[in-house]
Motif scaffolding. Sequence first.
Motif, PDB file in Angstrom:
ATOM      1  N   UNK A 159       0.852  -1.189   0.000  1.00 42.47           N
ATOM      2  CA  UNK A 159       0.000   0.000   0.000  1.00 42.47           C
ATOM      3  C   UNK A 159       0.888   1.239   0.000  1.00 42.47           C
ATOM      4  N   UNK A 160       0.636   2.135  -0.950  1.00 38.20           N
ATOM      5  CA  UNK A 160       1.431   3.355  -1.054  1.00 38.20           C
ATOM      6  C   UNK A 160       0.745   4.487  -0.290  1.00 38.20           C
ATOM      7  N   UNK A 161       1.466   5.075   0.659  1.00 35.37           N
ATOM      8  CA  UNK A 161       0.945   6.162   1.470  1.00 35.37           C
ATOM      9  C   UNK A 161       1.730   7.437   1.182  1.00 35.37           C
ATOM     10  N   UNK A 162       1.152   8.574   1.544  1.00 34.80           N
ATOM     11  CA  UNK A 162       1.855   9.843   1.350  1.00 34.80           C
ATOM     12  C   UNK A 162       3.118   9.881   2.206  1.00 34.80           C
ATOM     13  N   UNK A 163       4.110  10.579   1.731  1.00 36.17           N
ATOM     14  CA  UNK A 163       5.426  10.584   2.362  1.00 36.17           C
ATOM     15  C   UNK A 163       5.499  11.617   3.486  1.00 36.17           C
ATOM     16  N   UNK A 164       5.571  11.202   4.750  1.00 35.27           N
ATOM     17  CA  UNK A 164       5.653  12.175   5.852  1.00 35.27           C
ATOM     18  C   UNK A 164       6.972  12.932   5.881  1.00 35.27           C
ATOM     19  N   UNK A 165       8.031  12.355   5.299  1.00 36.62           N
ATOM     20  CA  UNK A 165       9.311  13.053   5.284  1.00 36.62           C
ATOM     21  C   UNK A 165       9.215  14.303   4.417  1.00 36.62           C
ATOM     22  N   UNK A 166       8.597  14.173   3.241  1.00 35.16           N
ATOM     23  CA  UNK A 166       8.395  15.339   2.372  1.00 35.16           C
ATOM     24  C   UNK A 166       7.519  16.382   3.054  1.00 35.16           C
ATOM     25  N   UNK A 167       6.525  15.901   3.791  1.00 33.44           N
ATOM     26  CA  UNK A 167       5.640  16.814   4.526  1.00 33.44           C
ATOM     27  C   UNK A 167       6.435  17.610   5.553  1.00 33.44           C
ATOM     28  N   UNK A 168       7.355  16.960   6.253  1.00 40.13           N
ATOM     29  CA  UNK A 168       8.139  17.641   7.267  1.00 40.13           C
ATOM     30  C   UNK A 168       9.106  18.655   6.649  1.00 40.13           C
ATOM     31  N   UNK A 169       9.629  18.349   5.463  1.00 42.06           N
ATOM     32  CA  UNK A 169      10.496  19.307   4.762  1.00 42.06           C
ATOM     33  C   UNK A 169       9.704  20.569   4.443  1.00 42.06           C
ATOM     34  N   UNK A 170       8.459  20.386   3.962  1.00 40.45           N
ATOM     35  CA  UNK A 170       7.602  21.537   3.645  1.00 40.45           C
ATOM     36  C   UNK A 170       7.308  22.351   4.905  1.00 40.45           C
ATOM     37  N   UNK A 171       6.976  21.674   5.987  1.00 41.32           N
ATOM     38  CA  UNK A 171       6.644  22.384   7.223  1.00 41.32           C
ATOM     39  C   UNK A 171       7.840  23.163   7.760  1.00 41.32           C
ATOM     40  N   UNK A 172       9.027  22.576   7.671  1.00 39.58           N
ATOM     41  CA  UNK A 172      10.230  23.271   8.135  1.00 39.58           C
ATOM     42  C   UNK A 172      10.466  24.533   7.315  1.00 39.58           C
ATOM     43  N   UNK A 173      10.242  24.424   6.003  1.00 38.42           N
ATOM     44  CA  UNK A 173      10.398  25.584   5.123  1.00 38.42           C
ATOM     45  C   UNK A 173       9.369  26.656   5.462  1.00 38.42           C
ATOM     46  N   UNK A 174       8.125  26.246   5.665  1.00 39.06           N
ATOM     47  CA  UNK A 174       7.070  27.206   5.981  1.00 39.06           C
ATOM     48  C   UNK A 174       7.321  27.876   7.327  1.00 39.06           C
ATOM     49  N   UNK A 175       7.805  27.117   8.305  1.00 39.45           N
ATOM     50  CA  UNK A 175       8.071  27.705   9.618  1.00 39.45           C
ATOM     51  C   UNK A 175       9.223  28.710   9.540  1.00 39.45           C
ATOM     52  N   UNK A 176      10.248  28.399   8.722  1.00 39.63           N
ATOM     53  CA  UNK A 176      11.361  29.346   8.544  1.00 39.63           C
ATOM     54  C   UNK A 176      10.863  30.643   7.915  1.00 39.63           C
ATOM     55  N   UNK A 177       9.945  30.525   6.937  1.00 38.14           N
ATOM     56  CA  UNK A 177       9.357  31.718   6.324  1.00 38.14           C
ATOM     57  C   UNK A 177       8.546  32.506   7.351  1.00 38.14           C
ATOM     58  N   UNK A 178       7.862  31.781   8.234  1.00 36.14           N
ATOM     59  CA  UNK A 178       7.034  32.433   9.260  1.00 36.14           C
ATOM     60  C   UNK A 178       7.930  33.216  10.217  1.00 36.14           C
TER      61      UNK A 178
END
Length: 319
Positions: free
Chosen positions: A121-140
């Motif tokens: 079963x293929x699930x969404x990648x939480x590692x990619x999600x965390x990379x996005x969140x880290x980027x968004x938090x840095x922008x914040x």
Amino acid sequence: MIQKQREKSHRLLTHEAGMRRVPKNHPKFPIMEKEHGRLFYGHKGEEAMDYFLTFLPDDKYLILNSLRLEDPKGRFFQMDTVLLSQTHCIIVDSKYINGVLEFDEQANQLLRHLPDNGDIEKLSDPISQMVRQSHQLALWFEKHNFPPIPISSLIALTHTNATLIKTTPSVRKKVTFHTNLPNRIKEIDDNHSTEHMSRKELLKLSKLMIKKHTPDKFNFLGYYKIQPHELIPGVICSTCASSPMRKKRTIWYCLKCGACSKITHLDALSDHKLLIGAVITNKGIRWFLQLPTRTATSKYLSSLNLRFEGDYKGRKYFL
């Protein structure tokens, strides 16, 4: 030190109300029930993670749970837990997934191996999600004029029946089991010694993040295309779950089991606010609480001391 307590998402709260109010024979109930289970166990996993965060030194981190912020481009991002220190920041994301799990770094996917038929079963990648969140938090941080601070992220697997296979050093750096969180956080601590903020600045940052927290909203009836009249009305008995309870003066009593309560009607008002809305009328609440007459309903609404607008016939109350 916990600055913001963990809270249930609006989506979970509406599904809890929906489980009480949508008849079990409704065609949308199985879909709703499945989503409720996913949300419920996700929150349960976050709570399981909280216990192991209590092993962190009280003077090291400010802990903010269930935080939802808007980045400079208007995109909201939800973080299960944010750990703030003077030297760095850590985002911790809980994943309540059981089974044999494999992180495919080439395809950026999380794979779950199914034992019954050997399928994957293929699930969404939480590692990619965390990379996005880290980027968004840095922008914040940048938008609100805070100095750049190193941001790390961890994925905490919280299901007791989860097994991780084919791990690489890069995956082990980003993914751990919730029982091992204190050790992994200490490893991150050991790699950061330079202070980027004073204690006063850190407290200021924490307060601003809490102030800017924007709870999610979920239109339950619109999403499932359910009409209000399809819901189960009445004050539901907290003892036997039957409905409706009857009101006699200030007491609500159950016709089935005989239980009495002075406050159980507040749960019904909460269900109305979550599922239908915070604006009520005499007619609407008379139906929802199964009150006998307009006069009885008017007296009941007056006893709640709610804010209202309009004259007698067109009056609207705000929960």
